[in-house]
Design a protein around this motif. Sequence first.
Motif, PDB file in Angstrom:
ATOM      1  N   PRO A   1       1.012  -1.279   0.011  1.00 31.56           N
ATOM      2  CA  PRO A   1       0.036  -0.046  -0.152  1.00 31.56           C
ATOM      3  C   PRO A   1       0.859   1.248   0.028  1.00 31.56           C
ATOM      4  N   PHE A   2       0.598   2.167  -0.619  1.00 32.48           N
ATOM      5  CA  PHE A   2       1.171   3.503  -0.894  1.00 32.48           C
ATOM      6  C   PHE A   2       0.286   4.705  -0.482  1.00 32.48           C
ATOM      7  N   TYR A   3       0.598   5.142   0.633  1.00 35.14           N
ATOM      8  CA  TYR A   3      -0.025   6.313   1.277  1.00 35.14           C
ATOM      9  C   TYR A   3       0.599   7.724   0.702  1.00 35.14           C
ATOM     10  N   THR A   4      -0.065   8.654   0.592  1.00 33.66           N
ATOM     11  CA  THR A   4       0.512   9.966   0.132  1.00 33.66           C
ATOM     12  C   THR A   4      -0.252  11.166   0.430  1.00 33.66           C
ATOM     13  N   VAL A   5       0.391  12.185   0.476  1.00 39.84           N
ATOM     14  CA  VAL A   5      -0.670  13.356   0.810  1.00 39.84           C
ATOM     15  C   VAL A   5      -0.389  14.452  -0.339  1.00 39.84           C
ATOM     16  N   VAL A   6      -1.435  15.288  -0.336  1.00 37.21           N
ATOM     17  CA  VAL A   6      -1.497  16.070  -1.573  1.00 37.21           C
ATOM     18  C   VAL A   6      -0.494  17.482  -1.323  1.00 37.21           C
ATOM     19  N   ALA A   7       0.343  17.781  -2.394  1.00 36.43           N
ATOM     20  CA  ALA A   7       1.330  18.816  -2.133  1.00 36.43           C
ATOM     21  C   ALA A   7       0.959  19.759  -3.519  1.00 36.43           C
ATOM     22  N   ASN A   8       2.014  20.539  -3.478  1.00 38.35           N
ATOM     23  CA  ASN A   8       2.071  21.590  -4.571  1.00 38.35           C
ATOM     24  C   ASN A   8       1.959  21.105  -6.051  1.00 38.35           C
ATOM     25  N   HIS A   9       2.721  20.053  -6.223  1.00 39.96           N
ATOM     26  CA  HIS A   9       2.848  19.771  -7.684  1.00 39.96           C
ATOM     27  C   HIS A   9       1.812  18.630  -7.882  1.00 39.96           C
ATOM     28  N   ASP A  10       0.844  18.583  -6.873  1.00 40.91           N
ATOM     29  CA  ASP A  10      -0.394  17.871  -7.147  1.00 40.91           C
ATOM     30  C   ASP A  10      -1.534  18.945  -7.719  1.00 40.91           C
ATOM     31  N   VAL A  11      -1.137  20.007  -7.448  1.00 43.44           N
ATOM     32  CA  VAL A  11      -2.149  21.192  -7.940  1.00 43.44           C
ATOM     33  C   VAL A  11      -1.183  22.307  -8.375  1.00 43.44           C
TER      34      VAL A  11
ATOM     35  N   LEU B   1      -7.654   6.590  -0.396  1.00 47.26           N
ATOM     36  CA  LEU B   1      -6.882   6.679   1.126  1.00 47.26           C
ATOM     37  C   LEU B   1      -8.207   6.968   2.021  1.00 47.26           C
ATOM     38  N   PRO B   2      -7.644   6.916   3.300  1.00 51.09           N
ATOM     39  CA  PRO B   2      -8.890   7.000   4.433  1.00 51.09           C
ATOM     40  C   PRO B   2      -9.556   8.233   4.226  1.00 51.09           C
ATOM     41  N   LEU B   3     -10.949   8.100   4.576  1.00 47.70           N
ATOM     42  CA  LEU B   3     -11.911   9.202   4.190  1.00 47.70           C
ATOM     43  C   LEU B   3     -12.526   9.560   5.574  1.00 47.70           C
ATOM     44  N   ASN B   4     -11.838   9.927   6.546  1.00 48.35           N
ATOM     45  CA  ASN B   4     -12.279  10.183   7.892  1.00 48.35           C
ATOM     46  C   ASN B   4     -11.877  11.717   8.014  1.00 48.35           C
TER      47      ASN B   4
END
Length: 506
Positions: free
Chosen positions: A220-230, A258-261
């Motif tokens: 599994p590959f978790y990630t966070v949204v960052a500037n190059h995603d936008v 990814l989790p939706l909490n």
Amino acid sequence: MISRRTFLKSAGGVTLLALKPLGRGLFAAPALDSPRLPLFTALPYIQPGAGSVLTSDAESMVLAWQTVAGDADFAVDFGLSPAYGRSTRPSRAERVAGRGGDVEARLNWVASLDHLRIGHKYFYRVRGNASVLAEGYFTTRQARGQKIRFVSFGDNSYGDVSDRAIAFHTYRQNPDFVMNCGDNVYDSGTDDEYQRYFFPVYNADVAGERIGAPLLRSVPFYTVVANHDVQGKDPNGHEVANFTLNPDALAFYTAMHLPLNGPEAPAYPTPMMGPPERIAAFRACAGDRYPRMANYSFDYGDVHFLCLDSNRYTDPNDAAMQQWIAGDLGGTDARWKFVIYHHPPYNVGREHHAVQHMRVLSPLFEAHGVDFVLSGHEHNYQRARPLRFAPAGRGRSADIGAADRRVPGTFTVDRLFDGSRRTRADGVLHIVTGAGGKHLYEPEFTDNPSSWIYDDPGSDHVVKMVSNRHSLSLFDVEGPQLTMRQIDETGQELDRIVVTKAPRTT
Ligand SMILES: [Fe+2]
């Protein structure tokens, strides 16, 4: 003659069977299919799914893949042995890929494998029009009390050889999962870039330092949204997803599961601009993942992970977000707490040292016993001493969109912790692990503290900086002991710390 299956197995335990590369990121099922399956643009990959807290028999995993438009009868078999025993069918969502007017219709296929046991290995098989296309396995999250191993890095996928080396060395460490720190693909976070730079590297058929590794089909590959995603900019120069330029913008919200909490309606959702029909198509594909997936948390073994959107369009002073963070960190019984977001608040690099808005959350993290904050954005490795920070007001932290978001304040630094003889940390360990593949920043800063840029008079919190080679962070967590190693793109260890806590009496 060696069979493809034998070759793939010998190359790293891979059991993919029938999808053959055509070049340009496309894969084809065997020609004997009738009717013919659409070409694959992303091979089957594992994603963590929506699960947050650990609940026995309620674990889930997502198996996803992408194709060009076309009809197909797909099914997924899964179970605790290669005999499988259970089956499900994927849902499909329309997506377009490409730039400007040069677009191509795609389909995102998503199978949710539900009611799984915690800490078990599962086998899966993807079928299409009755042919077996792929086989693989994954392991569900570990329960409390179990040791875990994970790898973290950010600022990675551009198809460079350095991305591939980091993927390979991640694979060699055999992690339970990957925790990416953002800027997962360059430059604009589109599906097209995921297809070119992400999936071929982290879901390669074979493992090699100049190839990549077959990670995503089992890890599994978790990630966070960052500037190059936008990566689009509005007329004021502020970050916004531009659907005029990229109809496949914000693939973070459509390719990842990814989790939706997190907050259903955060005060600062990822902004969008462009033709309403393209935005509507994106929303239809993303479903309830947009904008919710920007902030989430999950447990894995004895660790609680809180993942946040720190993009410049957010204001971390937002009271509702702080309330959610406090509730999340205060509501877990995990022994270890990690926070992951992209923009590092205590970084001494030249590029981004003024982007300090996330500093205003430090008192909250400290009050709730956070152990580590992992970030990227600076393309290098930096480790600070354990620290506490008292902001002198908001500073420029609320200046949404600004490049300078400095927050002055008072540091309390634990100078006794050395991660070997003295392993109890008094404060939060802030790690920048943004050397995951993209070109490096300030290579001359390596182990050269006199060159490091401190905005805060008299401060010297960073104790280690390596910016002349790419690297990953490897974490082993077992009960009250944690070991972090920084491993470079040749597999060499650059840094190591051990952190311990008092054993629990209950
Ligand atoms: Fe970044």
